[in-house]
Design an enzyme around this catalytic site. Structure first.
Site, PDB file in Angstrom:
ATOM      1  N   CYS A 194       0.830  -1.201   0.000  1.00 46.67           N
ATOM      2  CA  CYS A 194       0.000   0.000   0.000  1.00 46.67           C
ATOM      3  C   CYS A 194       0.869   1.259   0.000  1.00 46.67           C
ATOM      4  O   CYS A 194       1.974   1.263   0.526  1.00 46.67           O
ATOM      5  CB  CYS A 194      -0.877   0.036   1.236  1.00 46.67           C
ATOM      6  SG  CYS A 194      -1.878  -1.411   1.445  1.00 46.67           S
ATOM      7  N   ARG A 208       5.062  -0.129  -6.306  1.00 53.09           N
ATOM      8  CA  ARG A 208       5.056  -0.903  -5.064  1.00 53.09           C
ATOM      9  C   ARG A 208       4.068  -2.065  -5.110  1.00 53.09           C
ATOM     10  O   ARG A 208       4.143  -2.964  -4.273  1.00 53.09           O
ATOM     11  CB  ARG A 208       4.689   0.013  -3.891  1.00 53.09           C
ATOM     12  CG  ARG A 208       5.687   1.133  -3.665  1.00 53.09           C
ATOM     13  CD  ARG A 208       5.184   2.095  -2.634  1.00 53.09           C
ATOM     14  NE  ARG A 208       4.986   1.429  -1.367  1.00 53.09           N
ATOM     15  CZ  ARG A 208       5.906   1.302  -0.425  1.00 53.09           C
ATOM     16  NH1 ARG A 208       7.102   1.807  -0.629  1.00 53.09           N
ATOM     17  NH2 ARG A 208       5.649   0.688   0.702  1.00 53.09           N
ATOM     18  N   TRP A 249      -3.055  -2.561  -1.423  1.00 55.38           N
ATOM     19  CA  TRP A 249      -2.711  -3.943  -1.753  1.00 55.38           C
ATOM     20  C   TRP A 249      -3.488  -4.786  -0.753  1.00 55.38           C
ATOM     21  O   TRP A 249      -3.212  -4.739   0.445  1.00 55.38           O
ATOM     22  CB  TRP A 249      -1.201  -4.141  -1.613  1.00 55.38           C
ATOM     23  CG  TRP A 249      -0.694  -5.450  -2.104  1.00 55.38           C
ATOM     24  CD1 TRP A 249      -0.333  -5.759  -3.383  1.00 55.38           C
ATOM     25  CD2 TRP A 249      -0.439  -6.631  -1.328  1.00 55.38           C
ATOM     26  NE1 TRP A 249       0.114  -7.053  -3.453  1.00 55.38           N
ATOM     27  CE2 TRP A 249       0.050  -7.612  -2.204  1.00 55.38           C
ATOM     28  CE3 TRP A 249      -0.587  -6.957   0.024  1.00 55.38           C
ATOM     29  CZ2 TRP A 249       0.399  -8.892  -1.784  1.00 55.38           C
ATOM     30  CZ3 TRP A 249      -0.239  -8.230   0.448  1.00 55.38           C
ATOM     31  CH2 TRP A 249       0.253  -9.176  -0.462  1.00 55.38           C
ATOM     32  N   ASN A 287      -1.687   2.317   5.941  1.00 61.32           N
ATOM     33  CA  ASN A 287      -0.831   1.176   5.586  1.00 61.32           C
ATOM     34  C   ASN A 287      -0.604   0.381   6.849  1.00 61.32           C
ATOM     35  O   ASN A 287      -0.413   0.957   7.925  1.00 61.32           O
ATOM     36  CB  ASN A 287       0.536   1.652   5.067  1.00 61.32           C
ATOM     37  CG  ASN A 287       0.445   2.268   3.686  1.00 61.32           C
ATOM     38  OD1 ASN A 287      -0.604   2.248   3.063  1.00 61.32           O
ATOM     39  ND2 ASN A 287       1.554   2.806   3.225  1.00 61.32           N
ATOM     40  N   GLY A 288      -0.542  -0.949   6.720  1.00 62.11           N
ATOM     41  CA  GLY A 288      -0.298  -1.783   7.895  1.00 62.11           C
ATOM     42  C   GLY A 288      -1.528  -2.614   8.216  1.00 62.11           C
ATOM     43  O   GLY A 288      -2.458  -2.719   7.397  1.00 62.11           O
ATOM     44  N   GLU A 334      17.950 -18.002  -6.910  1.00 65.15           N
ATOM     45  CA  GLU A 334      17.593 -16.642  -7.317  1.00 65.15           C
ATOM     46  C   GLU A 334      17.083 -16.629  -8.762  1.00 65.15           C
ATOM     47  O   GLU A 334      16.113 -15.941  -9.082  1.00 65.15           O
ATOM     48  CB  GLU A 334      18.819 -15.721  -7.139  1.00 65.15           C
ATOM     49  CG  GLU A 334      18.709 -14.330  -7.717  1.00 65.15           C
ATOM     50  CD  GLU A 334      17.560 -13.495  -7.155  1.00 65.15           C
ATOM     51  OE1 GLU A 334      16.911 -13.893  -6.170  1.00 65.15           O
ATOM     52  OE2 GLU A 334      17.284 -12.434  -7.754  1.00 65.15           O
ATOM     53  N   LYS A 388      13.394 -15.321  -9.939  1.00 59.60           N
ATOM     54  CA  LYS A 388      13.188 -14.241 -10.920  1.00 59.60           C
ATOM     55  C   LYS A 388      12.209 -14.685 -11.996  1.00 59.60           C
ATOM     56  O   LYS A 388      11.303 -13.969 -12.374  1.00 59.60           O
ATOM     57  CB  LYS A 388      14.551 -13.902 -11.535  1.00 59.60           C
ATOM     58  CG  LYS A 388      14.932 -12.502 -11.689  1.00 59.60           C
ATOM     59  CD  LYS A 388      15.072 -11.609 -10.497  1.00 59.60           C
ATOM     60  CE  LYS A 388      14.387 -11.904  -9.233  1.00 59.60           C
ATOM     61  NZ  LYS A 388      14.778 -11.230  -8.058  1.00 59.60           N
ATOM     62  N   GLU A 402       8.479 -15.113 -10.572  1.00 56.08           N
ATOM     63  CA  GLU A 402       7.729 -13.927 -10.163  1.00 56.08           C
ATOM     64  C   GLU A 402       7.320 -13.033 -11.320  1.00 56.08           C
ATOM     65  O   GLU A 402       6.289 -12.381 -11.246  1.00 56.08           O
ATOM     66  CB  GLU A 402       8.426 -13.151  -9.041  1.00 56.08           C
ATOM     67  CG  GLU A 402       9.700 -12.467  -9.397  1.00 56.08           C
ATOM     68  CD  GLU A 402      10.301 -11.718  -8.213  1.00 56.08           C
ATOM     69  OE1 GLU A 402       9.571 -11.256  -7.335  1.00 56.08           O
ATOM     70  OE2 GLU A 402      11.537 -11.579  -8.193  1.00 56.08           O
ATOM     71  N   HIS A 411      17.594 -37.051  -5.299  1.00 57.69           N
ATOM     72  CA  HIS A 411      16.825 -37.258  -4.070  1.00 57.69           C
ATOM     73  C   HIS A 411      15.362 -36.855  -4.260  1.00 57.69           C
ATOM     74  O   HIS A 411      14.647 -36.677  -3.278  1.00 57.69           O
ATOM     75  CB  HIS A 411      17.461 -36.486  -2.908  1.00 57.69           C
ATOM     76  CG  HIS A 411      18.862 -36.940  -2.645  1.00 57.69           C
ATOM     77  ND1 HIS A 411      19.147 -38.137  -2.023  1.00 57.69           N
ATOM     78  CD2 HIS A 411      20.055 -36.384  -2.966  1.00 57.69           C
ATOM     79  CE1 HIS A 411      20.464 -38.276  -1.968  1.00 57.69           C
ATOM     80  NE2 HIS A 411      21.030 -37.235  -2.532  1.00 57.69           N
ATOM     81  N   LYS A 444       6.344  -4.391  -4.016  1.00 59.00           N
ATOM     82  CA  LYS A 444       7.780  -4.125  -3.972  1.00 59.00           C
ATOM     83  C   LYS A 444       8.311  -4.213  -2.561  1.00 59.00           C
ATOM     84  O   LYS A 444       9.375  -4.751  -2.308  1.00 59.00           O
ATOM     85  CB  LYS A 444       8.058  -2.739  -4.567  1.00 59.00           C
ATOM     86  CG  LYS A 444       9.540  -2.354  -4.582  1.00 59.00           C
ATOM     87  CD  LYS A 444      10.322  -3.266  -5.484  1.00 59.00           C
ATOM     88  CE  LYS A 444      11.817  -2.995  -5.462  1.00 59.00           C
ATOM     89  NZ  LYS A 444      12.578  -4.136  -6.009  1.00 59.00           N
TER      90      LYS A 444
HETATM   91  O1  M6R Z   1      13.136  -4.996   0.374  1.00 51.69           O
HETATM   92  P1  M6R Z   1      13.659  -6.325   0.746  1.00 51.69           P
HETATM   93  O2  M6R Z   1      15.020  -6.611   0.152  1.00 51.69           O
HETATM   94  O3  M6R Z   1      13.643  -6.618   2.205  1.00 51.69           O
HETATM   95  O4  M6R Z   1      12.658  -7.350   0.055  1.00 51.69           O
HETATM   96  C1  M6R Z   1      12.759  -8.727   0.258  1.00 51.69           C
HETATM   97  C2  M6R Z   1      11.879  -9.470  -0.711  1.00 51.69           C
HETATM   98  O5  M6R Z   1      10.540  -9.094  -0.532  1.00 51.69           O
HETATM   99  C3  M6R Z   1      12.277  -9.218  -2.165  1.00 51.69           C
HETATM  100  O6  M6R Z   1      13.600  -9.530  -2.401  1.00 51.69           O
HETATM  101  C4  M6R Z   1      11.385 -10.049  -3.106  1.00 51.69           C
HETATM  102  O7  M6R Z   1      11.641 -11.409  -2.946  1.00 51.69           O
HETATM  103  C5  M6R Z   1      11.585  -9.619  -4.553  1.00 51.69           C
HETATM  104  N1  M6R Z   1      10.322  -9.543  -5.218  1.00 51.69           N
HETATM  105  C6  M6R Z   1      12.448 -10.551  -5.327  1.00 51.69           C
HETATM  106  O8  M6R Z   1      12.635 -10.146  -6.633  1.00 51.69           O
END
Ligand code: M6R
Length: 608
Positions: free
Chosen positions: A2, A27, A75, A99-100, A484, A488, A491, A507, A603
């Protein structure tokens, strides 16, 4: 997640609010809204489901000259994404953006219903609006009403409140969810994220947890929860407008992938001396004796920040020898009953510096007396402020939801810390020198990889975009790169992707291989080459559609081989990761997904 904006001054508030909300789009959100007040307190509330553009179109048909207002991108947490659940929420004279999460909202809702409040949404925010309205019956001060309502809630909040009875002020408060006040000439801006203030003012006040402020066109009055007046600290925002523009790229994600030579340079700037083979970190705030006393490093983060920690662990444990390195997923750690041995130091890794789970771990570790260092990008963020010291990664604004340049620089920053500690402990000068040489070469190598492989990866993406499943596989330092790489892809393209350690294939996961999968196999020509190659052969024998990313000149059996000609030895995994960033991007483009704002994601994850 949010986003909040607010404005009080002389400009047309609706314009300022929607332009701020546009900046916060990155965000992640599902609905948006604004509320403005006319001079005699006449309120105009406009809300829409979907993109901010829908709100812009609605505002265009309901233009007001009002110069005070609040706005929000939501959000969904409590209740589906819909116009009905969008903020601002209204109860009596109170208009609220939040927010929160208010954890005790259900109890409060029942109590308020007994006082004739009728709720139109499913949100905790509407309950908070009603609570403020209810307590405002006993006071003529909006600040007082907000303070006393907040005293009754359990949870986290960043809020901005308008009251039709007080059209010349906005009251804001923060606990666990960021708020920044921008101070202009005869005007005050409110935002949950500095990017919304760009172009308006660079003079900002970061609200701290437990603080409230009354914003008037003439300025800001700051208070704590016990009504003590506080002196605001006005700081200058370091970010500029350029940082949040695409600069000719189709997407922020592609721009951010391409920025990496420069962002790694920024992370290294002034911190290594390539000739003397030394690393120097200004913000760690620890003496050499204190660094020598570190026997356990606990790295804490979420998502990509966690994976950066896993990769850094491989490097730092080789460097520091007798220091134990553990890497923790923040959302798990915070509820575990863990012990912290004597000599523990924590590295708190976060791009945004606002991730709720990571922040909660920081609070708990500090409570236990652990020295906590931040590996943070967002200057002035909550984590950056709470830690005992740290290393800013300095990659500038990362706008795309998928983290790319932050990952590379988080690893680099943690290596710099490892080198600093190794220097203090006097261990392994040879390996330190090699790492420093490689860090020095890294930006140029990333530049070369981007030039050499982008067109090739684009073609590969066209061929593999039809697959709905994928496995990413690597050994040793390439295991976190596989994790990682798979994150990527999933997502931003919504392709099912799993990351595995190559030795784990037999395994279980090798059972998955069939014609609905493609495999990304990372292969380094090093001491583990033969072992990794056998894993590749095993996969191929089961009909794998393998894309091998490698630095070897040897013959490799795979459908596609991307040969990265690297000058590096230890840090080549970071170059392979650049190739997988490009692969994820181009597959997402082929599949037509919203690359910068993938569905369901935010974000900065400021709620649990
Ligand atoms: O802002 P932060 O680095 O704490 O965020 C952590 C994760 O939310 C962030 O890395 C998320 O996994 C990304 N969408 C990955 O691309």
């Amino acid at each position: 997640m949010c986003g909040i904006v607010g404005y009080i001054g002389t400009k047309q508030a609706q314009d300022v609010l929607v332009s701020g909300l546009k900046r916060l789009e990155y965000r992640g959100y599902d609905s948006a809204g604004v509320a403005t007040l006319g001079p005699r307190g006449a309120a105009t509330v406009l809300r829409t489901k979907g993109k901010v553009q829908e709100l812009v179109d609605l505002v265009a048909t309901h233009q007001k000259t009002d110069s005070v207002g609040i706005g929000h991108t939501r959000w969904a947490t409590h209740g589906e994404p819909s116009k009905r659940n969008a903020h601002p929420h209204v109860a009596g004279s109170i208009h609220l953006v939040h927010n929160g999460i208010i954890e005790n909202y259900q109890d409060l809702r029942i109590t308020l219903q007994q006082h004739d409040y009728d709720f139109k949404s499913d949100t905790d925010t509407e309950v908070l609006a009603a609570l403020i309205d209810y307590v405002s019956r006993d006071t003529s001060s909006l600040l007082e009403a907000v303070r006393s309502a907040l005293g009754m809630v359990v949870g986290a909040y960043g809020i901005a409140v308008l009251d039709t009875k007080h059209p010349d002020e906005i009251v804001v408060a923060r606990k666990g969810s960021p708020l920044i006040l921008g101070v202009g000439n005869g005007e005050v801006f409110i935002a949950s994220d500095a990017s919304a203030l760009l172009g308006y003012t660079k003079q900002v006040i970061y609200l701290q947890d437990g603080e409230l402020a009354v914003c008037k066109a003439s300025g800001v009055e700051l208070y704590d929860m016990s009504n003590k007046i506080l002196e605001p600290t006005v700081e200058t925002l370091e970010m500029d407008l350029e940082a949040v523009q695409k600069k000719g790229y189709d997407h922020f994600l592609l721009k951010e992938i391409h920025e990496q030579p420069d962002t790694v340079r920024a992370t290294l700037r002034g911190r290594i001396d390539a000739e003397a083979h030394t690393a120097r970190l200004g913000g760690v705030n620890m003496t050499n004796d204190e660094l020598r006393d570190v026997h356990h490093i606990m790295i804490v983060g979420c998502g990509t920040a966690y994976y950066a920690g896993v990769l850094a662990k491989y490097y730092i444990e080789q460097l520091l020898g007798d220091v134990v390195i553990s890497v923790e997923i923040a959302s798990e750690l915070r509820y575990r009953s863990f012990t912290v041995p004597e000599g523990t130091l924590a590295l708190i890794v976060s791009q945004s510096g606002e991730t709720a789970d990571t922040l909660a771990c920081l609070t708990e570790l500090k409570r236990r007396g652990v020295h906590c260092l931040g590996v943070v990008n967002a200057v002035g963020s909550s984590i950056a402020r709470e830690v005992d010291g740290g290393v800013y990664v300095h990659v500038g604004a990362e706008v795309s939801v998928a983290s790319t340049k932050a990952f590379t620089s988080q690893v680099v920053a943690m290596l710099l810390f490892g080198l600093t500690a190794a220097d203090a402990k006097g261990v392994d000068p040879e390996r330190r020198a090699t790492l420093i040489d490689e860090l020095d070469l890294l930006p140029g190598e990333i530049e070369r990889v981007l030039k050499a492989h982008e067109a090739e990866v684009k073609k590969i993406a066209k061929r593999y975009a039809k697959y709905d499943n994928s496995l990413y596989v690597g050994r040793d330092t390439l295991f976190p790169v596989a994790l990682e790489g798979s994150l990527k892809l999933k997502e931003i393209s919504y392709v099912h992707a799993e990351g595995y350690a190559a030795g784990e294939l037999k395994h279980g996961p090798i059972a998955l291989i069939d014609d609905t999968f493609f495999e990304v196999f990372y292969l380094l020509d090093n001491w583990l080459y033969e072992k990794s190659q056998s894993n590749l052969i095993e996969m191929n024998a089961r009909g794998a559609h393998a894309i091998v990313i490698t630095d070897t000149a040897r013959k490799v059996d795979a459908e596609v081989v991307v040969r990265v000609n690297s000058k590096l030895e230890l840090l080549t995994p970071l170059l392979f990761n650049i190739v997988s960033q490009l692969l994820a991007y181009y597959i997402a483009i082929e599949r037509g997904s919203d690359v910068d704002q993938p569905r369901n994601l935010a974000k900065s994850v400021t709620v649990e």
